[in-house]
Design an enzyme around this catalytic site. Structure first.
Site, PDB file in Angstrom:
ATOM      1  N   ASP A 189      25.071   1.808  30.025  1.00 30.29           N
ATOM      2  CA  ASP A 189      25.458   1.235  31.318  1.00 30.29           C
ATOM      3  C   ASP A 189      26.465   0.104  31.177  1.00 30.29           C
ATOM      4  O   ASP A 189      27.385  -0.021  31.981  1.00 30.29           O
ATOM      5  CB  ASP A 189      24.228   0.713  32.070  1.00 30.29           C
ATOM      6  N   ALA A 232      19.700  -2.029  35.705  1.00 28.54           N
ATOM      7  CA  ALA A 232      21.159  -1.978  35.769  1.00 28.54           C
ATOM      8  C   ALA A 232      21.756  -3.369  35.696  1.00 28.54           C
ATOM      9  O   ALA A 232      22.769  -3.597  35.025  1.00 28.54           O
ATOM     10  CB  ALA A 232      21.609  -1.265  37.034  1.00 28.54           C
ATOM     11  N   ASN A 256      19.091   3.506  29.195  1.00 26.86           N
ATOM     12  CA  ASN A 256      19.435   4.564  30.151  1.00 26.86           C
ATOM     13  C   ASN A 256      19.705   5.887  29.437  1.00 26.86           C
ATOM     14  O   ASN A 256      20.154   6.839  30.052  1.00 26.86           O
ATOM     15  CB  ASN A 256      20.639   4.165  31.013  1.00 26.86           C
ATOM     16  N   THR A 284      17.292   7.169  34.758  1.00 20.43           N
ATOM     17  CA  THR A 284      17.663   6.384  35.917  1.00 20.43           C
ATOM     18  C   THR A 284      16.410   5.755  36.541  1.00 20.43           C
ATOM     19  O   THR A 284      15.319   5.846  35.972  1.00 20.43           O
ATOM     20  CB  THR A 284      18.455   7.248  36.930  1.00 20.43           C
ATOM     21  N   LYS A 317      14.106   2.704  33.553  1.00 22.99           N
ATOM     22  CA  LYS A 317      14.958   2.101  32.528  1.00 22.99           C
ATOM     23  C   LYS A 317      14.222   1.060  31.677  1.00 22.99           C
ATOM     24  O   LYS A 317      14.581   0.832  30.529  1.00 22.99           O
ATOM     25  CB  LYS A 317      16.198   1.479  33.172  1.00 22.99           C
ATOM     26  N   SER A 364      24.595  13.448  37.747  1.00 29.99           N
ATOM     27  CA  SER A 364      24.750  13.651  36.305  1.00 29.99           C
ATOM     28  C   SER A 364      24.844  15.122  35.908  1.00 29.99           C
ATOM     29  O   SER A 364      25.660  15.474  35.035  1.00 29.99           O
ATOM     30  CB  SER A 364      23.604  12.966  35.547  1.00 29.99           C
TER      31      SER A 364
END
Length: 270
Positions: free
Chosen positions: A105, A131, A89, A64, A68, A18
């Site tokens: 996400d 995720a 996120n 991350t 989350k 990132s």
């Protein structure tokens, strides 16, 4: 006034790309701001958010694993993410000073496969964490089904099917991959430092798509196996850059320079 900044937090965090992505965009657009990676443990989350609230230069943070779900307890949930996706996120400072959580996400995951005919198509998702929640939320919006979830905890997987109104079943993590149009690894399996994920893909039809959200390493054993079968693949950079683009616009008020996407991908894969 201190220079504005944003960051990504996680445990571990050294693998995160990132800072490279956001740093590239900041430089390309001439924005005078920083983006960094910050290691935060689960125990350190309360103090982290308390400190950042008091820092006027802080724009927000990408979030991350493994935060989350945990981070929901430390932000304002004005979009009711807790009862939809169930994980965030991104936390960002709103104009009124509040720290708000959201999830980019789902949009980042779906962008590379938006042209696929997924309505009523069978899908298999590996994992049931934060995720996976965002991915299943996105897939539920396009009416996929049935959905097979492979996960260590059958109850957790079944709960996700129910949460998003999806018909399907839950199988153990080591169960054979069933025939499906889309296979998504939404777990950390295959990530550097984690066990590999090398399932038998023989049941997949020739037009199936294999999507691995892991991006460190970029070429996972799952994607290598899919390419060996000449299946279409989507790697973790697609979702990473897609969700980052949405987050960047929220954090810095400018859209990323998408005309430089190939240059960015070259940097990320160098």
């Amino acid at each position: 006034m201190n220079r504005p900044y944003a960051e990504v937090i996680g445990d571990p965090i050294a693998h995160s790309k990132s800072p490279l992505i956001h740093g590239f965009w900041l430089k390309a657009l001439g924005i005078d701001a920083d983006y960094r990676a910050t290691h935060v443990t689960p125990e350190g989350l309360p103090a982290y958010f308390a400190d950042r609230r008091a820092d006027p230069a802080w724009r927000g943070c990408n979030i991350t694993v493994p935060h989350k779900l945990l981070a929901l307890d430390h932000i304002e949930d004005r979009g009711d993410v807790r009862h939809t996706i169930g994980a965030i996120n991104l936390a960002f400072r709103a104009e009124d000073g509040a720290v708000i959580g959201t999830n980019t996400d789902g949009a980042g995951f779906y962008a590379p496969i938006a042209d696929l005919p997924l309505a009523a198509a069978p899908v298999t998702v590996v994992g049931a964490g934060g995720a996976a929640r965002a991915i299943l939320f996105a897939l539920s919006r396009v009416g996929v089904g049935p959905v097979t979830i492979l996960n260590r905890s059958p109850l957790k997987g079944a709960g996700l099917l129910s949460t998003f109104g999806l018909k399907g079943r839950v199988l153990p993590l080591d169960a054979p991959i069933p025939p499906c149009a889309l296979l998504v690894n939404a777990s950390t399996l295959g990530m550097a430092g984690q066990p590999p994920f090398v399932p038998d893909l023989s049941a997949l039809p020739d037009d199936a798509v294999v999507y691995d959200i892991v991006y460190a390493p970029l070429e996972t054993p799952l994607l290598a196996a899919a390419r060996a079968r000449d299946l279409d693949t989507v790697d973790g950079l697609e979702m990473l850059v897609g969700q980052a683009a949405v987050a960047f616009e929220i954090l810095f008020g400018r859209a990323p320079p998408h005309e430089r996407d190939e240059e960015l991908r070259g940097l990320l894969t160098a």
